[in-house]
Design a protein around this motif. Structure first.
Motif, PDB file in Angstrom:
ATOM      1  N   MET A   1      43.915-111.805 -25.905  1.00  0.00           N
ATOM      2  CA  MET A   1      44.278-110.807 -24.926  1.00  0.00           C
ATOM      3  C   MET A   1      43.158-110.675 -23.908  1.00  0.00           C
ATOM      4  O   MET A   1      42.030-111.027 -24.191  1.00  0.00           O
ATOM      5  CB  MET A   1      44.632-109.484 -25.605  1.00  0.00           C
ATOM      6  CG  MET A   1      43.533-108.825 -26.413  1.00  0.00           C
ATOM      7  SD  MET A   1      44.081-107.388 -27.388  1.00  0.00           S
ATOM      8  CE  MET A   1      44.723-108.186 -28.836  1.00  0.00           C
ATOM      9  N   PHE A   3      41.552-108.169 -20.606  1.00  0.00           N
ATOM     10  CA  PHE A   3      41.544-106.856 -19.967  1.00  0.00           C
ATOM     11  C   PHE A   3      40.641-106.870 -18.743  1.00  0.00           C
ATOM     12  O   PHE A   3      39.706-107.648 -18.664  1.00  0.00           O
ATOM     13  CB  PHE A   3      40.990-105.788 -20.929  1.00  0.00           C
ATOM     14  CG  PHE A   3      41.764-105.640 -22.192  1.00  0.00           C
ATOM     15  CD1 PHE A   3      42.945-104.917 -22.225  1.00  0.00           C
ATOM     16  CD2 PHE A   3      41.314-106.224 -23.365  1.00  0.00           C
ATOM     17  CE1 PHE A   3      43.661-104.774 -23.401  1.00  0.00           C
ATOM     18  CE2 PHE A   3      42.024-106.090 -24.543  1.00  0.00           C
ATOM     19  CZ  PHE A   3      43.200-105.362 -24.558  1.00  0.00           C
ATOM     20  N   THR A  46      45.430-104.985 -33.148  1.00  0.00           N
ATOM     21  CA  THR A  46      46.504-104.893 -32.163  1.00  0.00           C
ATOM     22  C   THR A  46      45.924-104.545 -30.793  1.00  0.00           C
ATOM     23  O   THR A  46      44.808-104.018 -30.697  1.00  0.00           O
ATOM     24  CB  THR A  46      47.526-103.803 -32.548  1.00  0.00           C
ATOM     25  OG1 THR A  46      46.884-102.527 -32.477  1.00  0.00           O
ATOM     26  CG2 THR A  46      48.097-104.040 -33.930  1.00  0.00           C
ATOM     27  N   GLN A  47      46.691-104.817 -29.767  1.00  0.00           N
ATOM     28  CA  GLN A  47      46.253-104.499 -28.407  1.00  0.00           C
ATOM     29  C   GLN A  47      46.015-102.994 -28.289  1.00  0.00           C
ATOM     30  O   GLN A  47      45.056-102.564 -27.658  1.00  0.00           O
ATOM     31  CB  GLN A  47      47.290-104.967 -27.398  1.00  0.00           C
ATOM     32  CG  GLN A  47      46.837-104.763 -25.959  1.00  0.00           C
ATOM     33  CD  GLN A  47      47.732-105.480 -24.967  1.00  0.00           C
ATOM     34  OE1 GLN A  47      48.468-106.392 -25.320  1.00  0.00           O
ATOM     35  NE2 GLN A  47      47.673-105.080 -23.725  1.00  0.00           N
ATOM     36  N   GLN A  48      46.861-102.198 -28.910  1.00  0.00           N
ATOM     37  CA  GLN A  48      46.722-100.735 -28.851  1.00  0.00           C
ATOM     38  C   GLN A  48      45.418-100.284 -29.499  1.00  0.00           C
ATOM     39  O   GLN A  48      44.762 -99.383 -28.996  1.00  0.00           O
ATOM     40  CB  GLN A  48      47.911-100.068 -29.534  1.00  0.00           C
ATOM     41  CG  GLN A  48      49.193-100.437 -28.857  1.00  0.00           C
ATOM     42  CD  GLN A  48      49.935 -99.238 -28.317  1.00  0.00           C
ATOM     43  OE1 GLN A  48      51.075 -99.136 -28.591  1.00  0.00           O
ATOM     44  NE2 GLN A  48      49.339 -98.359 -27.576  1.00  0.00           N
TER      45      GLN A  48
END
Length: 62
Positions: A1, A3, A46-48
């Protein structure tokens, strides 16, 4: 991921971002680029979880 962290502007900030991510996954691979304000993460979290950890550390990602 991946950001974008607008307020990650220096090496100290990058270390803070790395610590925050590794607080949810100690084995996470984190690649920070302060000039571009980008963070790439390889993690089992997780991304969260990552977003929450970064936000709580004062580095809210987009």
């Amino acid at each position: 991921m991946e950001f974008h962290v607008e307020n990650m502007t220096c090496g100290g900030c990058a270390r803070g971002v790395t610590r925050a991510i590794q607080s949810v996954d100690a084995d996470a691979q984190v690649l920070t680029d302060p000039p571009k304000r980008s963070v790439k993460v390889e993690t089992t979290a997780t991304q969260q979880q990552v977003i929450k950890a970064l936000t709580e550390a004062g580095f809210p990602p987009r």
